[in-house]
Scaffold this active site. Structure first.
Site, PDB file in Angstrom:
ATOM      1  N   CYS A 109      52.987  14.263  53.299  1.00  0.00           N
ATOM      2  CA  CYS A 109      53.515  13.692  52.063  1.00  0.00           C
ATOM      3  C   CYS A 109      52.396  13.306  51.103  1.00  0.00           C
ATOM      4  O   CYS A 109      51.828  12.214  51.208  1.00  0.00           O
ATOM      5  CB  CYS A 109      54.372  12.482  52.400  1.00  0.00           C
TER       6      CYS A 109
ATOM      7  N   CYS B 149      53.160  10.125  49.121  1.00  0.00           N
ATOM      8  CA  CYS B 149      53.008   8.850  49.841  1.00  0.00           C
ATOM      9  C   CYS B 149      51.533   8.517  50.034  1.00  0.00           C
ATOM     10  O   CYS B 149      51.137   7.370  49.910  1.00  0.00           O
ATOM     11  CB  CYS B 149      53.639   8.914  51.232  1.00  0.00           C
ATOM     12  N   ASP B 150      50.734   9.505  50.392  1.00  0.00           N
ATOM     13  CA  ASP B 150      49.390   9.231  50.886  1.00  0.00           C
ATOM     14  C   ASP B 150      48.257   9.690  49.979  1.00  0.00           C
ATOM     15  O   ASP B 150      47.101   9.308  50.199  1.00  0.00           O
ATOM     16  CB  ASP B 150      49.222   9.875  52.275  1.00  0.00           C
TER      17      ASP B 150
END
Ligand code: NDP
Length: 309
Positions: free
Chosen positions: A133, A136-137
């Site tokens: 992701c 997300c990261d």
């Protein structure tokens, strides 16, 4: 008590089914599963969902879906359904919290999950730089060099997203061409800080406590090459979340559930399917939402024909 409508899954398909079912007076109960919101929770900008001319961030969009489903009285439960019994006219489901429910109709909207490479270093370094992701990261690797594996639209989208945050992005493609749509490929190829590495597979992701690089193998001449990166994003496709239905429902060899053409009906009366759990072709938020609507309308018709509503 036998509920009128139970929805399993909480992506665009599940929430759209909930909105339609709730407005039709079916008092739906929606079980979110272990990843509430589904794949849109790990999606950045959604630019192709009608009604959002300026685009919308995936998690924001899911919050809007939730609000709309709750507005009409959907009972949302943050539990995972891990067992079903579709043998009789009354369907039974069990949650991982031990709850047992009975329902006249069940709408499946369990979606699909990201695939992984399956090499030991990937598991070892999971969440230590290995991620599926970028949204997300990616933030944690601002200004750093990172790699993305895959050659579909997801990989291109992630590489492009990361190129705006990171110093350099390697896109590792296992063949000499990409599967992604032309527009996405062009976007990647025209981004100066994305380097595509063609004909390469990942031998190993390097690092002990965190990702420090990767060793790639050229599939044409067998040579190896090391790249120094701080993060390794896997974007190689998905598999449908349908294992708990295998004793009851028709599915293809990969596990995608089969709906009868032009409907959301499965081979079991009163059980309907929507979204990516039955769609390996389109897999878009809008098509998932569309089939969620179909499933709710089919469920309502079924209940009405049986004289339940
Ligand atoms: P896809 O299945 O389309 O692509 C997966 C890619 O990963 C392929 O290029 C495949 O290579 C590669 N791959 C698979 N296994 C490995 C492996 N072990 N090592 C290296 N590479 C591997 O998945 P996507 O998630 O990209 O897309 C799924 C669907 O969602 C598509 O229909 C896509 O169009 C859609 N989508 C649309 C978006 C949009 O419209 N904005 C955004 C994202 C996705 P190979 O080609 O060699 O098989």
């Amino acid at each position: 008590m036998v509920h009128k409508c139970l929805i399993i899954g909480s992506g665009p398909a599940g929430y759209t089914a909930a909105i339609y079912a709730a407005r039709a007076g079916l008092s739906p109960i929606l079980y979110t599963g272990k990843d509430p919101g589904g794949q849109l929770m790990i999606t950045n900008e959604v630019e192709n969902y009608p009604g959002f001319p300026d685009g919308v961030i995936g998690p924001e969009m899911m919050n809007l879906f939730i609000k709309q489903a709750e507005r009409f009285g959907t009972d949302i439960r943050y539990e995972l359904i891990d067992k079903v019994d579709f043998s009789g006219p009354i369907h039974k489901v069990w949650s991982d919290q031990g709850t047992e429910l009975e329902a006249h109709t069940v709408i499946i909207a369990t979606g699909a999950s990201a695939k992984w490479l399956g090499i030991p270093s990937e598991t070892k370094l999971m969440n230590k730089g290995v991620s599926a992701c970028a949204v997300c990261d990616g933030f944690f690797f601002r200004g750093k060099e990172v790699a993305v594996v895959g050659a579909g639209d997801t990989a291109c989208e992630e590489a492009h997203y990361l190129s705006k945050l990171c110093k350099k992005v390697y896109l590792i493609v296992r063949r000499d061409e990409m599967r992604a749509s032309k527009i996405m490929q062009e976007r990647v190829l025209n981004t100066p800080n994305i380097e595509v590495i063609w004909n390469a597979v990942t031998d190993e992701i390097l690092g002990e406590e965190e990702v420090t690089g990767a060793r790639l193998k050229n599939t044409v001449d067998g040579s190896t090459r090391q790249i120094d990166v701080n993060a390794f994003f896997i974007a190689i496709g998905h598999s449908p979340n349908t294992a708990i239905f295998k004793d009851w429902l028709d599915m293809d060899e990969i596990g995608y559930l089969i709906a009868s053409p032009g409907s959301a009906k499965t081979n079991r009366e009163g059980v309907f399917v929507s979204g990516d759990a039955q769609d390996k072709v389109y897999r878009q938020a809008i098509t998932a939402a569309g089939t969620g609507c179909m499933a709710a309308l089919d469920a309502e018709r079924y209940l009405s024909e049986k004289g339940i509503v």
